[in-house]
Design a protein around this motif. Sequence first.
Motif, PDB file in Angstrom:
ATOM      1  N   ILE A  94       1.536  -1.037   0.279  1.00 20.90           N
ATOM      2  CA  ILE A  94       0.067  -0.240   0.001  1.00 20.90           C
ATOM      3  C   ILE A  94       0.570   1.495  -0.145  1.00 20.90           C
ATOM      4  O   ILE A  94       1.624   1.585   1.215  1.00 20.90           O
ATOM      5  CB  ILE A  94      -1.049  -0.227   1.135  1.00 20.90           C
ATOM      6  N   ILE A  95       1.191   2.349  -1.098  1.00 19.87           N
ATOM      7  CA  ILE A  95       1.450   2.884  -1.681  1.00 19.87           C
ATOM      8  C   ILE A  95       0.119   4.477  -1.085  1.00 19.87           C
ATOM      9  O   ILE A  95      -0.109   4.322  -2.567  1.00 19.87           O
ATOM     10  CB  ILE A  95       2.710   3.070  -2.397  1.00 19.87           C
ATOM     11  N   ASP A  96       0.429   5.097  -0.207  1.00 30.29           N
ATOM     12  CA  ASP A  96      -0.328   6.502  -0.436  1.00 30.29           C
ATOM     13  C   ASP A  96      -1.562   6.082  -0.758  1.00 30.29           C
ATOM     14  O   ASP A  96      -2.473   6.410  -1.397  1.00 30.29           O
ATOM     15  CB  ASP A  96       0.295   7.655  -1.699  1.00 30.29           C
ATOM     16  N   SER A  97      -2.443   5.082   0.415  1.00 29.69           N
ATOM     17  CA  SER A  97      -3.565   4.446   0.072  1.00 29.69           C
ATOM     18  C   SER A  97      -3.858   3.853  -0.929  1.00 29.69           C
ATOM     19  O   SER A  97      -4.897   3.270  -1.479  1.00 29.69           O
ATOM     20  CB  SER A  97      -4.852   5.346   0.423  1.00 29.69           C
ATOM     21  N   ASN A  98      -2.646   3.501  -2.038  1.00 22.50           N
ATOM     22  CA  ASN A  98      -3.147   2.991  -3.934  1.00 22.50           C
ATOM     23  C   ASN A  98      -2.677   1.667  -3.357  1.00 22.50           C
ATOM     24  O   ASN A  98      -1.975   1.058  -3.303  1.00 22.50           O
ATOM     25  CB  ASN A  98      -2.609   3.730  -4.362  1.00 22.50           C
ATOM     26  N   LYS A  99      -3.306   0.700  -2.938  1.00 20.26           N
ATOM     27  CA  LYS A  99      -2.972  -1.636  -2.752  1.00 20.26           C
ATOM     28  C   LYS A  99      -3.383  -1.760  -3.552  1.00 20.26           C
ATOM     29  O   LYS A  99      -4.049  -1.671  -4.727  1.00 20.26           O
ATOM     30  CB  LYS A  99      -4.000  -1.421  -1.067  1.00 20.26           C
ATOM     31  N   THR A 100      -2.197  -3.015  -3.957  1.00 13.79           N
ATOM     32  CA  THR A 100      -1.553  -3.490  -4.609  1.00 13.79           C
ATOM     33  C   THR A 100      -1.186  -5.237  -4.349  1.00 13.79           C
ATOM     34  O   THR A 100      -0.553  -5.077  -2.637  1.00 13.79           O
ATOM     35  CB  THR A 100      -0.631  -3.815  -5.569  1.00 13.79           C
ATOM     36  N   THR A 101      -2.621  -5.968  -4.598  1.00 16.38           N
ATOM     37  CA  THR A 101      -2.366  -7.309  -3.748  1.00 16.38           C
ATOM     38  C   THR A 101      -1.159  -8.068  -5.117  1.00 16.38           C
ATOM     39  O   THR A 101      -1.725  -8.370  -6.176  1.00 16.38           O
ATOM     40  CB  THR A 101      -3.290  -8.051  -3.620  1.00 16.38           C
ATOM     41  N   TYR A 102      -0.628  -9.247  -3.946  1.00 14.44           N
ATOM     42  CA  TYR A 102       0.306  -9.902  -4.470  1.00 14.44           C
ATOM     43  C   TYR A 102       0.119 -11.651  -4.651  1.00 14.44           C
ATOM     44  O   TYR A 102      -0.224 -11.396  -3.521  1.00 14.44           O
ATOM     45  CB  TYR A 102       1.736 -10.318  -4.612  1.00 14.44           C
ATOM     46  N   GLN A 103       0.134 -12.356  -5.204  1.00 12.64           N
ATOM     47  CA  GLN A 103      -0.350 -13.169  -4.972  1.00 12.64           C
ATOM     48  C   GLN A 103       1.298 -14.482  -5.440  1.00 12.64           C
ATOM     49  O   GLN A 103       1.436 -14.406  -5.989  1.00 12.64           O
ATOM     50  CB  GLN A 103      -1.951 -14.407  -6.230  1.00 12.64           C
ATOM     51  N   TYR A 104       1.237 -15.946  -4.197  1.00 10.73           N
ATOM     52  CA  TYR A 104       2.136 -16.949  -4.293  1.00 10.73           C
ATOM     53  C   TYR A 104       3.458 -16.515  -3.879  1.00 10.73           C
ATOM     54  O   TYR A 104       4.407 -16.642  -5.186  1.00 10.73           O
ATOM     55  CB  TYR A 104       1.699 -17.843  -5.551  1.00 10.73           C
TER      56      TYR A 104
END
Length: 610
Positions: A64-74
């Motif tokens: 989460i960078i400045d409220s922008n969330k990126t989700t990674y899997q595996y």
Amino acid sequence: MTADIKVKVCMGPGGIAAGGTDVIEVFENELKVVDIKVNIEKHCSLHKVGCFGLCAKDVLVDVIIDSNKTTYQYVKPDMVSRIVRDHIIGGTPVKEWVVGDGYHNFYKKQIKVVLSDCGEIDPEDINAYISVGGYEATKKVFTSMTPEETIDIIKRSGLRGRGGAGFPTGNKWEICRKVQSDRKYMICNADEGDPGAFMDRAVLEGNPHAVIEGMIIGAYAIEANKGYVYIRAEYPLAVERLGKALDQAREKRLLGKNIFGTGFNFDIKIKLGAGAFVCGEETALIASIEGKRGMPTAKPPFPVYSGLWGKPTVINNVETLANVPFIIRNGAEWFASFGTEKSKGTKVFALTGKIKNTGLIEVPMGIPLREIIYDIGGGIEKGRAFKAVQTGGPSGGCIPAELLDIPVDYESLASAGSIIGSGGMVVLDEMDCMVEIARFFLQFTQNESCGKCIPCRVGTKRMLEILERVVAGNGKEGDIEILLELGNDIKVTSLCGLGQTAPNPVLTTIKYFRDEYESHIKEKWCKAGVCRDLITFYIDEVACKGCGLCLKECPPNAITGEKKQLHKINQDLCIKCRRCYEVCPTKFNAVKIGPADMLVENAKTGLFQD
């Protein structure tokens, strides 16, 4: 760099099993290095959070960078360096590792109440819970509501026990409150032991304060001064986090004496269980806390009248209690707006088995089973056909494909012969044998029977013996009828819920899959290709292209054949592990499963012998 950066690593059971501990350690090391070079660590926090839900794609990591969330899997440890370099430092997410549509579809039809903070807050920090409204409900009831008003809002919400019985929670509290006694007890039943179930464990690991808060509010409502969380010792992380949460609540004076200056005293102890399934039954659980052997007693009297050490006692399960703070904070009508007329709110399920998206889900009561299986679960693995779903754990029943549109609520599942139970949901496909499934679950409950009452102790043993004969190819005419008679008798004559529900898997599989029982008994043939004594693996001489995959994967070296030549299985060496069947390419489909007597019938052709 001045950006506000957070990295959240799933450290629920699935996350830890997939290597979350190593991932978090590498992040710590990598971020330490980054701090030296680019000075970002002061703005980058690393949290342990509870289960994200979609265990099938663990380890899941949020950046989460400045409220922008990126989700990674595996995510694996060797992927961390690039995530830090490209995303955290460079500002460009590593697209090929980011979750796709399957991840987002998993959450679309879910409504998170109990799980709303799991995966979002640090379960080991009470301030993280307070920051999202935690303990506001406690403050509200202690400072502005009477115990009667507290009970009334729970009654109007329609909350029913999530442990399986579905008894109205507010009514239970009201009954206990009205009983006159110098001492009362509030107990949290965290003795989750169903195969394939991990809902309560995940809640305690992801947000233990919600459960504690529910217990405090319940204790206030019934005027209990002592509470216990009965949890099995084989949940070490949940026990650890619960212990920390209790200490933190005491430090904040949310537990102990004179809570909120009201003169009300309440504290909670942890009681470790030894892993006996029967101790999930409330009278057996009480006996275990009292230091006795965990065996049930006849009801009445019910625990609300005479429970722990003979005093009025309320026992609620983990999920039930975790709902309470949300109901107090948001109102009875808000909670009742989810679900059906008789089954209000949401329900947490552990979705496991032959399904693409295994994990923890929370859905509104009444959602069609089809939407859980296909829209949330993503359908069946390997493109196979859905066959049934076992709901309610070993005490539940199997719901067949023709009932896929059934609403998932207490009444509808009961009408199908199953139960919601604590929330286990095991999906089965066309390659599962329903007779073997029934045998598996009955063996579990038979092993877990405390032995106190004859119907459960002896009855389930006799049923299991019959099922073992059937899957071994020694079933006989009349076995099905005996199973039905015994099962129904055990249900109505057993002392506690374990025996009263143990026959459910057998009765429902006979009801919906009787043809499979008959095939085992009359034809000595397991159509699903599971029961080893009733099947033979062989290679189709036309379809086989000699690719060699089956030969390479065969553990006992039972398969022989040259490359691009017909392969054969030596039946004397074959252990029927299915490995050859699983690895044979779909385009060839050369490995077949046939009845065991095919070996005899075709012996002269040499088809089965090298």
